[in-house]
Design an enzyme around this catalytic site. Sequence first.
Site, PDB file in Angstrom:
ATOM      1  N   LYS A 144      -0.474  -5.847   3.259  1.00  0.00           N
ATOM      2  CA  LYS A 144      -0.711  -4.485   2.794  1.00  0.00           C
ATOM      3  C   LYS A 144      -0.015  -3.477   3.698  1.00  0.00           C
ATOM      4  O   LYS A 144       0.320  -2.387   3.294  1.00  0.00           O
ATOM      5  CB  LYS A 144      -2.194  -4.177   2.622  1.00  0.00           C
ATOM      6  CG  LYS A 144      -3.077  -4.321   3.814  1.00  0.00           C
ATOM      7  CD  LYS A 144      -4.522  -3.980   3.403  1.00  0.00           C
ATOM      8  CE  LYS A 144      -5.540  -4.613   4.325  1.00  0.00           C
ATOM      9  NZ  LYS A 144      -6.906  -4.462   3.879  1.00  0.00           N
ATOM     10  N   ARG A 145       0.234  -3.885   4.931  1.00  0.00           N
ATOM     11  CA  ARG A 145       0.943  -2.963   5.829  1.00  0.00           C
ATOM     12  C   ARG A 145       2.341  -2.660   5.321  1.00  0.00           C
ATOM     13  O   ARG A 145       2.915  -1.631   5.609  1.00  0.00           O
ATOM     14  CB  ARG A 145       1.077  -3.573   7.226  1.00  0.00           C
ATOM     15  CG  ARG A 145      -0.220  -3.607   7.960  1.00  0.00           C
ATOM     16  CD  ARG A 145       0.014  -3.891   9.431  1.00  0.00           C
ATOM     17  NE  ARG A 145      -1.162  -4.537   9.972  1.00  0.00           N
ATOM     18  CZ  ARG A 145      -1.380  -4.691  11.258  1.00  0.00           C
ATOM     19  NH1 ARG A 145      -0.512  -4.270  12.134  1.00  0.00           N
ATOM     20  NH2 ARG A 145      -2.477  -5.289  11.667  1.00  0.00           N
TER      21      ARG A 145
END
Length: 488
Positions: free
Chosen positions: A255-256
């Site tokens: 998700k980063r």
Amino acid sequence: MEKKLTDTVRTRFAPSPTGFMHIGNLRTGLYAYLFAKRNGGSFILRIEDTDQERKVEGAIDMIYRTLATAGISYDEGPDKDGGFGPYVQTERMSIYKQYAELLVELGGAYYCFCDKERLESLKDANGVHTYDKHCRNLSKEEVERRLKAGEPYVIRQKVPENVVSEYEDMVFGKISVNSADIEDGVLLKSDGLPTYNFANVVDDHLMHITHVIRGTEYLSSTPKYNLIYDAFGWQRPNYMHLPPIMKDATRKLSKRFGDANFEDFIAKGYLPEAIVNYIILLGWCPKDNREKMTMDEIIEAFDVDGISHSSSIFDEAKMRWLNGEYLKAMSEEQFYDVALEWIDKAVGQHDYDKKELALLMQTRVDILSEIPQKLEFLNHFGPHDLAMYEHRKMKVDKPLALKCVLLAKDILSNVDDWNADAIKAAITDGAEKAGLKGGQVMFSMRVALTGEAVTPGGAIEMAVVLKKTESLNRLDFSAKLLADSLND
Ligand code: GLU
């Protein structure tokens, strides 16, 4: 000692509100949900928000929204008290402190007063420090004196020496780690917040979690967590670690880095049930290898044996295909309901029959966002590339195309009952009478009606959705374009 499946199964999903939910996170939640439902147990939602630095505004709401959209309902959670709350870690601060102090008393943890500078000095060439147990054997009196003096401290795990900590993972089998390889890690930080390492144990125990289901990144830390259970004298839960979903051969979804966000797929016109179906099958396979399954069918068939031991690569093309299968399997009404907002985008202010357009689209798109682009011809019509009328195989050139378009206009102006059968019969009959091939007339008519070489459906379908007046106007317009180009 492992708990038996005859105990009431309790699983949990413990997302951190540190960003959006990528489909790997969601799949972990789904497996925990499926396992609980398969075994008649309870599924619990816990928000792990102790990492305040990485907390992202709005992420908690996104977790609720995602679960609701994906059709995962939890039996207990922040807004659904089951008697084991609070279910948000930042609301459990006093619990962690109390249990950390208890663990010190039980000999499984100790106060550590080492300051930043000292810890810095322990770093190796790679900047990694392993704590040297400096405070492990401070006398009780010294600890009390320093606590009273208000010295900052952390509480560290007192990892027993010379033991092998092992457990049987339900997916990966026996995992063992020598205690010499486990650091006396921090359990409670100087700000009073627990680390994940401690909070997960305390919470899973107090929430009576029987099966901990989470990503393989925790597989090799679990022996360390088990030593905490042991030090408390608590029963360890069962564990199921899940291999990651990869972006490609070497990179995990993250998700980063903005990978594979569930809500982005919804916005692109994927159906939640198709996404859910696809991602469940990314790491689990039913015995009969079925691919399209409802949630109830999956719950019925879900088994640990079917969980893959290796990572899987996320393949959007495959998910897209599966989504298309879901769309095709819908009733006309169901499809109309999900497609309407997309059809509206394509239709704009025009007065087209949206039901008819839905019928046209249902078998022609894999995801709903393809609809506006496929129906662009409804809104955008005007001067177009006349080379499109030339069709070598059908032996259509511009003069012949002009003939066909004028004929089509003539025939259609006499069709009163505007439906596919009537239009088709009139064109076929009219073409024959004019000594032309039906295919040639229809091909030229299709381009003339839409100004496009590729259309969702043939000439007849295009005429039906455009309706009579618009069809005649377009045929007239295109005939003029063709005529002008021939006169040049
Ligand atoms: N909060 C952790 C994460 O998001 C959950 C790990 C666990 O399930 O124990 O990775």
